[in-house]
Write a protein that holds these residues in place. Structure first.
Motif, PDB file in Angstrom:
ATOM      1  N   PRO A 243       0.633  -0.934   0.179  1.00  0.00           N
ATOM      2  CA  PRO A 243      -0.091   0.001   0.234  1.00  0.00           C
ATOM      3  C   PRO A 243       0.901   1.650  -0.113  1.00  0.00           C
ATOM      4  O   PRO A 243       0.363   2.322  -0.548  1.00  0.00           O
ATOM      5  N   ALA A 244       2.023   1.207   0.642  1.00  0.00           N
ATOM      6  CA  ALA A 244       2.993   2.322   0.735  1.00  0.00           C
ATOM      7  C   ALA A 244       3.986   2.714  -0.279  1.00  0.00           C
ATOM      8  O   ALA A 244       2.983   3.896  -0.591  1.00  0.00           O
ATOM      9  N   THR A 246       2.386   2.387  -3.747  1.00  0.00           N
ATOM     10  CA  THR A 246       0.955   2.192  -4.763  1.00  0.00           C
ATOM     11  C   THR A 246       0.777   4.318  -4.078  1.00  0.00           C
ATOM     12  O   THR A 246       0.714   4.622  -5.713  1.00  0.00           O
ATOM     13  N   ARG A 247       0.878   4.018  -2.815  1.00  0.00           N
ATOM     14  CA  ARG A 247       0.286   5.550  -3.079  1.00  0.00           C
ATOM     15  C   ARG A 247       1.490   6.693  -2.959  1.00  0.00           C
ATOM     16  O   ARG A 247       1.221   7.531  -3.506  1.00  0.00           O
ATOM     17  N   PRO A 252      -3.984   4.489  -4.514  1.00  0.00           N
ATOM     18  CA  PRO A 252      -4.129   5.059  -3.853  1.00  0.00           C
ATOM     19  C   PRO A 252      -3.758   4.199  -2.152  1.00  0.00           C
ATOM     20  O   PRO A 252      -3.028   3.481  -2.798  1.00  0.00           O
ATOM     21  N   GLU A 253      -4.124   3.939  -1.264  1.00  0.00           N
ATOM     22  CA  GLU A 253      -2.919   2.901  -0.206  1.00  0.00           C
ATOM     23  C   GLU A 253      -3.810   1.624  -0.601  1.00  0.00           C
ATOM     24  O   GLU A 253      -4.719   1.395   0.811  1.00  0.00           O
ATOM     25  N   TRP A 255      -3.141  -2.097  -1.710  1.00  0.00           N
ATOM     26  CA  TRP A 255      -2.208  -3.371  -2.572  1.00  0.00           C
ATOM     27  C   TRP A 255      -2.684  -3.195  -4.069  1.00  0.00           C
ATOM     28  O   TRP A 255      -3.395  -2.888  -4.428  1.00  0.00           O
TER      29      TRP A 255
END
Lengths: 329, 269, 311
Positions: A243-244, A246-247, A252-253, A255
């Motif tokens: 997630p991090a 991707t952000r 968005p935060e 997977w």
């Protein structure tokens, strides 16, 4: 379109082991359907549930709309190409192929004629008098195929049909199977653990994990838009982004997955990292870039300039290629 | 330093051992032709073939035991074939509770000395007031023949890939068709071998039989009586040759039927 | 095109369906006949044997008294009966040792040096005598051991008759000829049971991997050391397995001592005579239980030696 095979919350438990756990599945008539997954994921059990060698602990299975819960294997109009082919060692090739017709009471003359016809279809004319032991692996595979097809099944099941063949033969057989399926218009369901085989042959596939279906869709769906991290990992070369990251890359935060073909190297960008490895693949070069904890691969087409190992690079990509996974685990 | 040549002493000992196992039997053949009928004089004072004629024409006491032995061996073999094959089929189908116990149960009649099997049956007949008959003999023989058939069949079942039974069902055959068209042809030679060994074992059996035969005589019991109280000794040799052939030929045939697998017949005895 | 489900064609198809829905039913149908046979006929008989061994015989009327008693077992401890048991066990032990000694070269040669057709020849060479008629083999030895037989003739020709006479004059082994001496009994036992020792021994030796022998040689062992410290220990389970056969078979046999030997009593003979002419079935049954007991102890010891892996 009629559904050839339908699973309604089907489970198969062996003692405490849930080999198949609440599977819902619809296989359309005339499709080439692959069941893909690592060993022990339940794909083979699902195939055996269709052929009738396993019985569901719960749920219902329909074949062309008919509930087969109480139908033993020999009365199901479904045939299997077994992984080890399971040819009858005491019968010659012709009698192997004619076996299904014989037990259904077809006379000697007609059944031999049909067997020869089928042997011609799999390009084994003239092999009728040989014993299975005198054939090569590829030839045995064709006999197994002819033996199943001669019964004109409504669904043909193939259990890792190419697993025992060497690479070159396997690729040739992939094309042949595909062509055969197209010509006969039959529903093929095949089980494999080889993602390339599944993606290149099937028009639909289900990815199995721990007795459940992780994702079901066309090869393109599965490859471009994996539903879970497991699918992204198993199906292959997609980058899986936490997630991090991707952000940080502008999403968005959550997977997400990102195909290496969509990634380009840039001089500057929001995220940079060192090149850790270069792997020449023929059509291009796979460049691995370390971004924090994650390694992201980019496929650089042949002819384009390559970075040196250790060089700090930035990544750029078409935002539409970034696929956010739901229910990521 | 390892050599593929064996030390001479070892070779001599090994071949000597094999000769030790085979030479005595040759004497049986020699003595069938001796002219001396009252002792085992060596070398025989003269050679004659008349004892074969004597055994055939002048000794009516040989025929009833021969018939009885053939009858008992035939019935026991058929029963052992059915029971042994059933048992092997069940054991190959599934792993279930008590498997090891069943294996032991099948093995026991041949693992325990014959005198125990014989005496046990004798006790049971006594307790239940069952009179001796051909069937009491069969009861004993079939019991220890089961394991012979079982061993042969179970080895073949193991070698048979389970896939072909599923393939048969998959192609539309019901259980009976699968049995007839797939199982039987693949099991056939193993069963034939097992059946022949069982026949040989039954035809030759004497220990259990002496406990279960009552007043009847099988051929081995007839021979035993001749050994204890000899009449025309060479005639006994003629019968011995017949008995030898009746056990020798089946084992040879069984060997050739099952050759080439890890299951070669005969290890079970 | 036909439907996805074919119609049942008759009782065969319907029964197959039933077996498919209830897999244990077929299993039960298959296992029941042999299990009933062995369970009822064989285990039932063993139970009857055990039962009768706890009965006794009325000494005056000679009728079996069907009441529980340990009296019959106590009779086993009479001097003459203990003698029989001791003689049988001694014979079984001697036969087992001799079989092991004779079997080893054959098994070792067959396992390690015999190749191709020789291997098959060795296999048949052991298998054929094993399966050949038991009585015929015993009879052959009666011919060999008779005073006027081939051994006596050979001794006379080579002037070695004194060896046989010498053996026959050893106390405890006396007899008018080898065929009426315990030596004869011993020889025949060894001959008859030898194949039972060779086969498991060969099986155990064949499991000694060639690489292990080479490793031993690599480490500097001489062939004698390799033999003693690698081959022998690995062959031992086979020896123990074979000895179970030779020991048990000798314990129970009664034909050989009846035909060859000085008619000294063995357990098997005692059982046969007691149930037959003497009509003392309880004592015969008790005698038959003795080998079972001895074998149980023997098997327990063998199991601890790991012999069952070689069976």
């Amino acid at each position: 379109m009629t559904s050839a095979v339908e699973f309604r919350s089907v489970s198969r438990h062996f003692g405490p082991v849930r080999a198949v756990d609440g599977v819902d599945l619809t296989i359309a008539e005339g499709s080439f359907f692959a069941m893909l997954g690592p060993s022990g994921s339940g794909k083979t059990t699902c195939l055996r549930l269709i052929s009738g060698f396993e019985q569901p602990s719960a749920g219902a299975i329909r074949i062309f709309g008919e509930d087969v819960s109480r139908v033993p294997p020999h009365l199901r109009n479904v045939n299997t190409v077994f992984q080890d082919y399971a040819l009858f060692p005491h019968l010659n090739v012709r009698d192997n192929v004619a076996y299904g017709l014989m037990v259904k009471g077809v006379g000697r003359g007609p059944r031999h004629a049909q067997a020869e016809e089928m042997l011609a279809l799999v390009k084994l004319d003239g092999y009728g008098d040989r014993k299975p032991a005198q054939l090569s692996g590829g030839q045995r595979q064709r006999v197994a195929l002819a033996r199943a097809l001669v019964n004109r099944p409504r669904v043909l099941l193939l259990d890792e049909p190419l697993g025992a063949l060497d690479l070159k033969l396997r690729e040739a057989m992939q094309d042949e199977l595909k062509a055969l399926q197209h010509r006969l218009g039959l529903t093929f369901v095949f089980v494999t653990h080889d993602q390339h085989e599944a993606l290149s042959m099937a028009d639909h596939l289900a990815v199995f994990n721990e007795g459940k279906i992780a994702q079901i869709g066309t090869p393109q769906d599965i490859y471009d838009r994996p539903a879970t991290r497991f699918v992204a990992d198993f199906v292959g070369s997609s980058n899986v982004l936490p997630p991090a990251l991707t952000r940080a890359l502008g999403g968005p935060e959550a997977w997400a997955s990102l195909r290496p073909e969509a990634v380009r190297l840039a001089a500057a960008g929001p995220v940079t990292g060192p090149v850790t490895a270069l792997r020449y693949l023929g059509v291009g070069t796979r460049v691995a870039v370390r971004l924090g904890e994650t390694e992201v691969a980019a496929l650089i087409p042949a002819g384009q300039p390559l970075p040196a190992e250790g060089e700090i690079v930035a990544l750029a990509f078409d935002p539409s290629a970034l696929h956010v996974m739901e229910g990521a685990r | 330093m390892r050599s593929d040549r064996s030390p001479l002493a070892l070779k001599l000992a090994a071949f000597g051992g094999l000769l030790f196992l085979h030479l005595p039997i040759l004497l049986i053949f020699l003595y069938a032709f001796t002219t001396e009928e009252r002792s085992y004089q060596f070398p025989p004072p003269g050679l004659t073939t008349k004892w074969f004629a004597v055994a055939w024409f002048d000794r009516p006491d040989i025929w009833p035991p021969l018939y009885l032995s053939l009858k008992v061996a035939a019935i026991s073999t058929v029963m052992a074939l059915i029971l042994g094959t059933f048992c092997a089929a069940a054991m190959s189908r599934a792993r279930f509770f008590g498997r090891d116990q069943i294996t032991l149960l099948v093995l026991l009649p041949i693992a325990l000395p014959g005198v125990i099997t014989g005496m046990s049956l004798r006790s049971a007949f006594g307790v239940m007031d069952i009179p001796f008959s051909t069937w009491t003999i069969v009861l004993g023989h079939a019991t220890f023949c089961i394991v012979i058939v079982y061993n042969n069949a179970v080895a073949r079942f193991r070698r048979l890939s389970g896939g072909i039974l599923e393939a048969s069902a998959d192609l539309g055959a019901n259980s009976f068709q699968t049995f007839r068209h797939v199982l039987l042809p693949n099991l056939g030679s193993a069963l034939l071998a097992g059946g022949m060994l069982a026949f040989a074992l039954s035809f030759d059996e004497v220990i259990v039989t002496t406990f279960t035969a009552g007043q009847q005589s099988t051929l081995p019991i007839w021979m035993l009586n001749e050994l204890v109280r000899p009449r025309q000794r060479p005639v006994t040799n003629v019968v011995a040759i017949v008995v030898f052939a009746a056990t020798f030929l089946p084992i040879l045939a069984a060997y050739y039927l099952t050759r080439g697998g890890s299951e070669t017949a005969g290890m079970g005895k | 095109m036909s439907g996805a489900v074919l119609p049942a064609r008759g009782p065969g198809d319907r029964l197959t369906g039933l077996f498919w829905r209830r897999p244990w039913l077929l299993l039960l149908l298959l296992i029941a006949p042999p299990l009933l046979w062995l369970g009822v006929v064989y285990m039932g008989s063993l139970a009857a044997l055990l039962l009768q061994s706890f009965y006794s015989i009325d000494e005056f009327s000679g009728i079996v008294v069907p009441e529980f008693t340990l009296k019959t077992y106590a009779e086993l401890f009479r001097a003459q009966n203990l003698d029989i048991i001791l003689r049988t066990v001694t014979m079984a032990a001697a036969v087992t040792l001799a079989c092991a000694a004779l079997a080893f070269p054959i098994a070792y040669f067959a396992a390690r040096y015999a190749k191709g057709p020789w291997k098959a020849a060795f296999y048949l060479g052991v298998m054929l005598p094993l399966w050949s008629s038991y009585l015929v083999k015993v009879y052959a030895w009666k011919l060999i051991l008779a005073k006027e037989g081939i051994l006596g003739w050979a001794a006379e020709r080579t002037h070695t008759g004194f060896v046989i006479d010498g053996l026959l004059s050893i106390p405890g082994l006396q007899g008018s000829s080898l065929s009426t001496s315990p030596i004869g009994t011993f020889l025949v036992f060894v001959y008859i049971w030898l194949p039972y020792m060779i086969l498991p021994m060969q099986a155990a030796l064949e499991r000694v991997p060639q690489s292990m022998l080479e490793a031993s040689a690599d480490l500097g062992a001489t062939s004698r050391q390799t033999f003693r410290s690698v081959i022998l220990p690995l062959a031992l389970p086979g020896v123990v397995a074979g000895s179970i056969f030779t020991f048990s078979l000798t314990l129970g046999d009664y034909i050989i001592p009846q035909i060859i030997g000085n008619s000294a009593n063995f357990i098997g003979m005692a059982v046969y005579q007691l149930q037959g002419t003497a009509g003392n079935i309880p004592l015969a049954a008790a005698f038959a239980v003795v080998p079972i007991g001895i074998m149980l102890v023997y098997l327990w010891l063998a199991k601890r030696a790991g012999a069952f892996d070689a069976l």
